[in-house]
Write an enzyme that holds these catalytic residues in place. Sequence first.
Site, mmCIF file in Angstrom:
data_model
loop_
_atom_site.group_PDB
_atom_site.id
_atom_site.type_symbol
_atom_site.label_atom_id
_atom_site.label_comp_id
_atom_site.label_asym_id
_atom_site.label_seq_id
_atom_site.Cartn_x
_atom_site.Cartn_y
_atom_site.Cartn_z
ATOM 1 N N ARG A 90 -6.290 3.852 -11.129
ATOM 2 C CA ARG A 90 -4.958 3.680 -11.271
ATOM 3 C C ARG A 90 -4.443 2.934 -12.598
ATOM 4 O O ARG A 90 -3.112 3.175 -12.808
ATOM 5 C CB ARG A 90 -4.529 2.419 -10.041
ATOM 6 C CG ARG A 90 -4.845 2.855 -8.711
ATOM 7 C CD ARG A 90 -4.661 1.649 -7.966
ATOM 8 N NE ARG A 90 -3.486 1.284 -7.705
ATOM 9 C CZ ARG A 90 -2.600 1.118 -6.433
ATOM 10 N NH1 ARG A 90 -3.190 1.478 -5.436
ATOM 11 N NH2 ARG A 90 -1.487 0.871 -6.522
ATOM 12 N N LYS A 132 -1.739 -13.743 9.501
ATOM 13 C CA LYS A 132 -2.732 -12.899 9.392
ATOM 14 C C LYS A 132 -3.791 -13.449 10.921
ATOM 15 O O LYS A 132 -3.875 -14.672 10.806
ATOM 16 C CB LYS A 132 -3.720 -12.921 8.189
ATOM 17 C CG LYS A 132 -3.074 -12.130 7.172
ATOM 18 C CD LYS A 132 -3.792 -12.172 5.801
ATOM 19 C CE LYS A 132 -3.329 -11.418 4.705
ATOM 20 N NZ LYS A 132 -3.935 -11.286 3.403
ATOM 21 N N GLU A 168 -3.552 -3.081 -11.427
ATOM 22 C CA GLU A 168 -4.804 -2.624 -12.379
ATOM 23 C C GLU A 168 -4.322 -2.274 -13.715
ATOM 24 O O GLU A 168 -4.911 -2.694 -14.636
ATOM 25 C CB GLU A 168 -5.292 -1.866 -11.735
ATOM 26 C CG GLU A 168 -6.251 -1.904 -10.413
ATOM 27 C CD GLU A 168 -5.389 -1.970 -8.985
ATOM 28 O OE1 GLU A 168 -5.786 -2.245 -7.943
ATOM 29 O OE2 GLU A 168 -4.327 -1.883 -9.183
#
Length: 642
Positions: free
Chosen positions: A399, A285, A371
């Site tokens: 979700r 990243k 989730e």
Amino acid sequence: MSDMPATPLLDTVDTPADLRTLKPAELRQLADELRQETISAVGSTGGHLGSGLGVVELTVAIHYVFNTPDDKLVWDVGHQCYPHKILTGRRSRIRTLRQGGGLSGFTKRSESEYDPFGAAHSSTSISAALGFAIANKLSDKPGKGIAVIGDGSMSAGMAYEAMNNAEAAGNRLVVILNDNDMSIAPPVGGLSAYLARMVSSSEYLGLREFAKKTIRKLSKRAHNAAAKAEEYARGMATGGTLFEELGFYYVGPIDGHNLEHLIPVLENVRDSEHGPILVHVVTKKGKGYAPAEAAADKYHGVQKFDVITGAQDKAPPGPPSYQNVFGETLAKLAETDARIVAITAAMPSGTGVDKFAQKHPERAFDVGIAEQHAVTFAAGLAAQGMRPFCAIYSTFLQRAYDQVVHDVAIQNLPVRFAIDRAGLVGADGATHAGSFDVTYLATLPNFVVMAAADEAELAHMTYTAAEHDSGPIAVRYPRGNGTGVPLPAVPQKLEIGKGRVVREGKTVAILSLGTRLGEALKAADALEAKGLSTTVADLRFAKPLDEALIRRLLTTHEVAVSVEEGAIGGLGAHVLTLASDEGLIDAGLKLRTMRLPDTFQDQDSPQKQYDEAGLNAEHIVDTVLKALRWNEASATGGGARA
């Protein structure tokens, strides 16, 4: 612009078709220029930076090797797609990212044919790419489905559900695992690259198929043993046994920043007759920009920043953010209550759970992008006598709705839901807006649903939730900073289902839920200036309603208006139902409901989003005056009606 980097090679590329005319030796320069353009663009607009810088070479390689847009490229989440947008005809608009009328910060079908599938939530890419692959296979059309998914997104079960179903796609499906964090298996220089090229080559794959056909002539037991031996031999050399067990041919790991390694492997994968194939690339990243490499977390999402120094624009000092008020309040409560536990789904800093974790690390759980698991995990904790707080963005809690219903509500378990980013969210747009939580939670039996009007109310509601052991309870609060009210030294427990009157009047009643309270008070000032005495109530609870208060306001005022930052079906619907059940509407009550419009609002500044939604003070005033059929020209004394 003077601060724009020199990009002579990138200037010749408008679409991937242009890119494919370049020589392989030119791709390194192109990638370097693409990285600088990405840094410059995000520096002027803000947005997601580190993830996009990590996939620059991968983006170049995919568009160079595959025939996009006929080959359907699906980016998981999509926050890494800025380099992709630059290469697919949108460079001229790249400095409008996340602005009103500009480019979305994620992939968006209506924006470009190179965005075949919209994204912004994680772990959907393999399922979508599989859909494209199977559709092309069934209709005998050319084209592959290509999913680029990060290792973080692989923590969600949906990715594995898709892989378990992927074998039917054959070589039409390519999954590229972008390993930029947990480094499942780090690349080992030239040996790793050689192995990846070797096992993805047509010669190796052809030999492998020949061996399979030969072994099938042996006994079933011998065939199975030989197949396992080959699979595990490759697994020992390259990793990837898990993916092989799910039906994928695994290739990697590959250095995702080395184009000389990436290009031949992707060409082998493109030309392979075998599949589905998973290509494991390892990236960093923030690659190529020192500030982002040094602090990947701080440069995941950024404000506008100085490209030279990396210094981000800082907002002027102001009230604390809602997320920090929640996290710090919960951490304080946990000092005297060992039953309090905090759970988040890969968003510790975004929800304030990081504040809790600093003081109570053994009671803070980041379960990853999962989730559904987070909610049922919390339900299990609650069933065993703990006091779990499940802190999830409103848009992400959607979700886990099945788990909210079946594992929490039906069993009446006291799970506490801290619902961050409730309401409109500005630059992140429709995919991150928390528009529906009141509607989808207040319909459930056993639930208590609260909405904080300011940061002090959030502190009180966090304490109220901690003390509520008789069933599930939720508190919603917005993105951003509070209103500046003093925080209580000691939070107070609110009476469940009881609102408060913050301003008393006689003619107009404004029933507010959540952070539109400030606009309701401004509207009351404007109405009082017209001679219309106005009551403003902060209902606090969408469920259970303060029926006594609402009944009093509806029967003693000429007009009543409910105001909420949520979709239809929320507070207004419940107030209308109460009024209908009690025959108040038949008595001539003028009752109006104000809510978010029945649209998905694109990104813009918060103020413009509220203007578009019609939820500012001026809109409240207009709604009241229209209900009263107010005639400004003939208004006298206490007001006049047309």
